[in-house]
Design an enzyme around this catalytic site. Structure first.
Site, PDB file in Angstrom:
ATOM      1  N   HIS A  81      12.977  -5.255  39.535  1.00 24.63           N
ATOM      2  CA  HIS A  81      12.830  -4.946  38.107  1.00 24.63           C
ATOM      3  C   HIS A  81      13.375  -6.060  37.227  1.00 24.63           C
ATOM      4  O   HIS A  81      13.663  -5.845  36.063  1.00 24.63           O
ATOM      5  CB  HIS A  81      13.515  -3.607  37.774  1.00 24.63           C
ATOM      6  CG  HIS A  81      12.812  -2.448  38.416  1.00 24.63           C
ATOM      7  ND1 HIS A  81      13.388  -1.198  38.519  1.00 24.63           N
ATOM      8  CD2 HIS A  81      11.586  -2.338  39.001  1.00 24.63           C
ATOM      9  CE1 HIS A  81      12.538  -0.375  39.128  1.00 24.63           C
ATOM     10  NE2 HIS A  81      11.441  -1.045  39.435  1.00 24.63           N
ATOM     11  N   GLU A 120      24.207  12.809  45.927  1.00 31.18           N
ATOM     12  CA  GLU A 120      23.328  13.947  45.622  1.00 31.18           C
ATOM     13  C   GLU A 120      21.999  13.820  46.370  1.00 31.18           C
ATOM     14  O   GLU A 120      21.603  12.722  46.769  1.00 31.18           O
ATOM     15  CB  GLU A 120      23.052  13.981  44.106  1.00 31.18           C
ATOM     16  CG  GLU A 120      24.284  14.287  43.263  1.00 31.18           C
ATOM     17  CD  GLU A 120      23.997  14.107  41.766  1.00 31.18           C
ATOM     18  OE1 GLU A 120      24.957  13.946  41.007  1.00 31.18           O
ATOM     19  OE2 GLU A 120      22.795  14.076  41.397  1.00 31.18           O
TER      20      GLU A 120
HETATM   21  P1  OAD Z   1      18.785   6.802  38.650  1.00 32.35           P
HETATM   22  O1  OAD Z   1      19.712   6.935  37.500  1.00 32.35           O
HETATM   23  O2  OAD Z   1      17.418   7.412  38.600  1.00 32.35           O
HETATM   24  O3  OAD Z   1      19.454   7.388  39.969  1.00 32.35           O
HETATM   25  C1  OAD Z   1      20.767   7.007  40.289  1.00 32.35           C
HETATM   26  C2  OAD Z   1      21.093   7.605  41.641  1.00 32.35           C
HETATM   27  O4  OAD Z   1      22.377   7.149  42.008  1.00 32.35           O
HETATM   28  C3  OAD Z   1      21.135   9.142  41.631  1.00 32.35           C
HETATM   29  O5  OAD Z   1      20.409   9.638  42.737  1.00 32.35           O
HETATM   30  C4  OAD Z   1      22.631   9.459  41.781  1.00 32.35           C
HETATM   31  O6  OAD Z   1      22.859  10.631  42.549  1.00 32.35           O
HETATM   32  C5  OAD Z   1      23.101   8.231  42.546  1.00 32.35           C
HETATM   33  N1  OAD Z   1      24.522   7.913  42.411  1.00 32.35           N
HETATM   34  C6  OAD Z   1      25.338   8.184  41.380  1.00 32.35           C
HETATM   35  N2  OAD Z   1      26.589   7.689  41.638  1.00 32.35           N
HETATM   36  C7  OAD Z   1      26.522   7.096  42.863  1.00 32.35           C
HETATM   37  C8  OAD Z   1      27.443   6.400  43.690  1.00 32.35           C
HETATM   38  N3  OAD Z   1      28.723   6.225  43.320  1.00 32.35           N
HETATM   39  N4  OAD Z   1      27.019   5.914  44.891  1.00 32.35           N
HETATM   40  C9  OAD Z   1      25.733   6.095  45.278  1.00 32.35           C
HETATM   41  N5  OAD Z   1      24.801   6.729  44.543  1.00 32.35           N
HETATM   42  C10 OAD Z   1      25.203   7.231  43.351  1.00 32.35           C
HETATM   43  O7  OAD Z   1      18.657   5.230  38.943  1.00 32.35           O
HETATM   44  P2  OAD Z   1      17.541   4.502  39.786  1.00 32.35           P
HETATM   45  O8  OAD Z   1      17.102   5.331  40.936  1.00 32.35           O
HETATM   46  O9  OAD Z   1      18.017   3.146  40.063  1.00 32.35           O
HETATM   47  O10 OAD Z   1      13.576   1.389  35.977  1.00 32.35           O
HETATM   48  O11 OAD Z   1      16.331   4.417  38.718  1.00 32.35           O
HETATM   49  C11 OAD Z   1      15.161   3.745  39.122  1.00 32.35           C
HETATM   50  C12 OAD Z   1      14.569   3.101  37.910  1.00 32.35           C
HETATM   51  O12 OAD Z   1      14.378   4.076  36.859  1.00 32.35           O
HETATM   52  C13 OAD Z   1      15.450   2.042  37.278  1.00 32.35           C
HETATM   53  O13 OAD Z   1      15.333   0.803  37.934  1.00 32.35           O
HETATM   54  C14 OAD Z   1      14.875   1.990  35.880  1.00 32.35           C
HETATM   55  C15 OAD Z   1      14.766   3.484  35.601  1.00 32.35           C
HETATM   56  O14 OAD Z   1      13.811   3.769  34.643  1.00 32.35           O
HETATM   57  C16 OAD Z   1      13.177   0.556  34.945  1.00 32.35           C
HETATM   58  O15 OAD Z   1      13.868   0.401  33.953  1.00 32.35           O
HETATM   59  C17 OAD Z   1      11.859  -0.107  35.148  1.00 32.35           C
END
Ligand code: OAD
Length: 271
Positions: free
Chosen positions: A146, A243
């Site tokens: 990204h 989660e």
């Molecule tokens: P999300 O905010 O969708 O998901 C974050 C994940 O991290 C969730 O499943 C949480 O449970 C997990 N999480 C939280 N704390 C954590 C920790 N300490 N260790 C491990 N996991 C943890 O973020 P992404 O999946 O990265 O795209 O989102 C994907 C994309 O959606 C991003 O790249 C962005 C967003 O829109 C664009 O901007 C193009």
């Protein structure tokens, strides 16, 4: 030994024997570096952000994050509609990322890469994150699906625009030395992912004996598709996340914990 410890022991064995390891990370791996994820609730957000920068302006940025709506903030249309607001929000995140430090999860992934490559194996780190923390932790060859929040460029010319450690202060910013508006070098919804990054991500995924998905809700494609691609290519797949996610049911092992807690245990005493 509880379920998590047993799972960690099993995955450690897989990693020790693996010739190819690929990892997909999401915002969750940076949560322990005090960078909110996209699904951080408004209440949780206060724990992440210190408002030591011109007060109100940053409060409004937090409010935008709290109700993160890709359509409002992460599309070319949003930028055309309100370049000042969108660029200020990205600059607020850019400064937050610069002030953040890699956490034990980032550092463990860099150690895993050194261990795998040190024994002649192949390692690939695919990230959806734009914060640059994997690189600052020592990971190399990071595949930024990204883009990067640090790589601003002219919206017409594509010329690189470098900004300092503090807030840019002018929104929308212009490419230094010109009056061309600059945009953050991140992939917005509706835009294509960088071709080279997608090809590299597919290559490391197809070569992996073990594929780790860490800190992603696995809801945004094509990034999330690499999990299923790894499984279909015969890799053992592992999720590290406190989660459940959209991928939890499709991986071989779920390590239900935070990246900063689980990854060092997976990698301690170099696998
Ligand atoms: P999300 O905010 O969708 O998901 C974050 C994940 O991290 C969730 O499943 C949480 O449970 C997990 N999480 C939280 N704390 C954590 C920790 N300490 N260790 C491990 N996991 C943890 O973020 P992404 O999946 O990265 O795209 O989102 C994907 C994309 O959606 C991003 O790249 C962005 C967003 O829109 C664009 O901007 C193009």
């Amino acid at each position: 030994m509880d379920g998590l410890d047993a799972g960690i022991a099993e995955v450690r064995g897989w990693l020790a024997a693996a010739r190819g390891v690929a990892v997909l990370t999401g915002a969750g791996v940076s949560a322990e570096s005090r960078i909110p994820t996209f699904r951080t609730s408004p209440e949780e957000l206060d724990g992440f952000v210190d408002d030591d920068e011109d007060g109100g302006a940053w409060d409004s940025m937090k409010a935008l994050w709290a109700r993160f709506d890709p359509a409002t903030l992460a599309t070319p249309e949003a930028y055309r509609r309100d370049p000042a607001m969108v660029s200020r929000w990205y600059d607020w995140r850019r400064v937050m990322c610069l002030r953040a430090e890699p956490n034990p999860g980032h550092l463990a992934l860099a150690a895993l890469q050194r261990a795998v490559e040190g024994r002649g194996g192949r390692f690939g780190l695919i990230t959806q994150n734009v914060d640059g923390l994997h690189q600052r932790a020592g990971s190399t060859g990071v595949i930024e699906l990204h883009g990067s929040i640090h790589a601003w460029r002219g919206i017409e010319s594509g010329r690189a625009a470098a900004f300092g450690e503090g807030p840019i202060g002018e929104y929308p910013p212009t490419v230094p030395g010109s009056d061309e508006i600059a945009r953050p070098g991140v992939v917005w919804f509706g835009e294509m992912l960088p071709d080279a990054a997608v090809r590299s991500a597919a290559a490391v995924t197809d070569e992996a004996d073990v594929f780790l998905t860490i800190g992603t809700s696995a809801e945004v494609y094509p990034a999330a598709g690499f999990i299923g691609r790894a499984r279909d290519a015969g890799a053992k797949t592992v999720e590290v996340n406190p989660e459940a996610t959209a991928a939890s049911r499709e991986v071989d092992v779920v390590l239900r914990g935070a990246g900063g807690e689980v990854m060092p245990k997976l990698v301690s005493r170099a696998v």
